[in-house]
Write an enzyme that holds these catalytic residues in place. Sequence first.
Site, PDB file in Angstrom:
ATOM      1  N   ASP A  68     -91.878 -20.311  31.005  1.00  0.00           N
ATOM      2  CA  ASP A  68     -90.249 -20.146  31.051  1.00  0.00           C
ATOM      3  C   ASP A  68     -89.451 -21.198  30.028  1.00  0.00           C
ATOM      4  O   ASP A  68     -89.787 -22.223  30.616  1.00  0.00           O
ATOM      5  CB  ASP A  68     -89.175 -20.109  32.500  1.00  0.00           C
ATOM      6  N   VAL A  69     -88.942 -20.037  28.967  1.00  0.00           N
ATOM      7  CA  VAL A  69     -88.825 -21.190  27.666  1.00  0.00           C
ATOM      8  C   VAL A  69     -87.383 -22.215  28.194  1.00  0.00           C
ATOM      9  O   VAL A  69     -87.571 -23.372  27.498  1.00  0.00           O
ATOM     10  CB  VAL A  69     -88.848 -20.914  26.371  1.00  0.00           C
ATOM     11  N   ASN A  95     -89.212 -17.075  19.273  1.00  0.00           N
ATOM     12  CA  ASN A  95     -89.291 -15.776  19.570  1.00  0.00           C
ATOM     13  C   ASN A  95     -88.825 -15.374  21.324  1.00  0.00           C
ATOM     14  O   ASN A  95     -87.814 -14.184  20.578  1.00  0.00           O
ATOM     15  CB  ASN A  95     -90.631 -15.258  19.520  1.00  0.00           C
ATOM     16  N   TYR A 168     -75.503 -12.824  23.527  1.00  0.00           N
ATOM     17  CA  TYR A 168     -76.811 -12.509  23.031  1.00  0.00           C
ATOM     18  C   TYR A 168     -75.374 -12.699  21.506  1.00  0.00           C
ATOM     19  O   TYR A 168     -76.286 -13.477  20.567  1.00  0.00           O
ATOM     20  CB  TYR A 168     -76.993 -10.618  23.085  1.00  0.00           C
ATOM     21  N   LYS A 172     -77.431 -16.094  18.768  1.00  0.00           N
ATOM     22  CA  LYS A 172     -78.166 -16.187  17.405  1.00  0.00           C
ATOM     23  C   LYS A 172     -77.070 -16.940  16.538  1.00  0.00           C
ATOM     24  O   LYS A 172     -77.391 -17.201  16.381  1.00  0.00           O
ATOM     25  CB  LYS A 172     -78.238 -14.448  17.715  1.00  0.00           C
TER      26      LYS A 172
HETATM   27  C1  BGC Z   1     -81.570  -6.707  19.077  1.00  0.00           C
HETATM   28  C2  BGC Z   1     -81.308  -5.049  19.034  1.00  0.00           C
HETATM   29  C3  BGC Z   1     -81.073  -4.080  18.442  1.00  0.00           C
HETATM   30  C4  BGC Z   1     -81.163  -4.855  17.306  1.00  0.00           C
HETATM   31  C5  BGC Z   1     -80.016  -4.108  15.873  1.00  0.00           C
HETATM   32  C6  BGC Z   1     -81.648  -7.205  17.716  1.00  0.00           C
HETATM   33  O1  BGC Z   1     -81.645  -8.385  17.991  1.00  0.00           O
HETATM   34  O2  BGC Z   1     -82.351  -6.994  20.160  1.00  0.00           O
HETATM   35  O3  BGC Z   1     -81.248  -4.352  20.844  1.00  0.00           O
HETATM   36  O4  BGC Z   1     -80.847  -2.645  18.400  1.00  0.00           O
HETATM   37  O5  BGC Z   1     -80.574  -5.987  16.837  1.00  0.00           O
HETATM   38  O6  BGC Z   1     -78.477  -4.607  16.030  1.00  0.00           O
END
Ligand code: BGC
Length: 271
Positions: A68-69, A95, A168, A172
């Site tokens: 598990d990273v 990744n 998310y 990122k």
């Molecule tokens: C996400 C995808 C999405 C894509 C473009 C990616 O980083 O994991 O679910 O389709 O971005 O929006």
Amino acid sequence: MSPQNHILPNQVALVTGASSGIGRATALALAQAGAAVIVNYIGDSKPADDAVASIENGGGRALAIAADVSNEAQVEAMFKQAIDAFGTLHILINNAGIEKDRPFTEMSLADWQQVIDVNLTGQFLCARAAIREFLRRGVQQDVSKAAGKIVCISSVHQYIPWAQHANYAASKGGVMLLVETLAQEFASRKVRVNAIAPGAIKTAINRHAWGTPAALDKLLQMIPYGRVGEAEDIGNAVVWLCSDAADYITGTTLVIDGGMTLYPSFSTGQG
Ligand code: BGC
């Protein structure tokens, strides 16, 4: 034979989250380029064993390691096992990543934390372990001009805000500055750190976005190049970015998105 054959001979690569999707395609591409590959996975071992078998059937060397990273002890144990097995490490592909999408007011702390833990803290833990090994060993001139290469798989959402995906997108955005900071900190010691920002790539994580004709239609309106990406689009670029052909590249993000970040809604000239 692919033209990429053997541009990474005698190198050892670790790919996190390599039992499916972008990770799997990247592991296979690195192996095709001559690298020995550690296929990291979590949960069911069968898909990882399948990836290892594909690599071995193609004449390559691979080893599946569960970890598990986001767990420091498991990451440390994985790097130790990898280095014990193959002698050292030259390439890390950060990744592994997850999504837990929720309207923001319904997002639990657990939803937030899990995504940050895997997508950002996981990249930190693996990068730290990899860089320690790169610095310990230094440059091997006959192997690569760099002491080590890291490619962090980010997302177009390191740039594009994404409603109902605050965890998310924040993870990122964090990856982007992690990459730039590590690149700055370790350039003098010949460690290259870059990001790849994929757009919509056909994998299980976003099946809802391409799995029905209606969803696919909507998605394609956001992609000027007119197709959804394939995991191999990313794997091939990773190989190049890790090779000495890209030796002067560090601290940058390579966007691989068929133009998704090019504001496609402006393409008619109206504004
Ligand atoms: C996400 C995808 C999405 C894509 C473009 C990616 O980083 O994991 O679910 O389709 O971005 O929006």
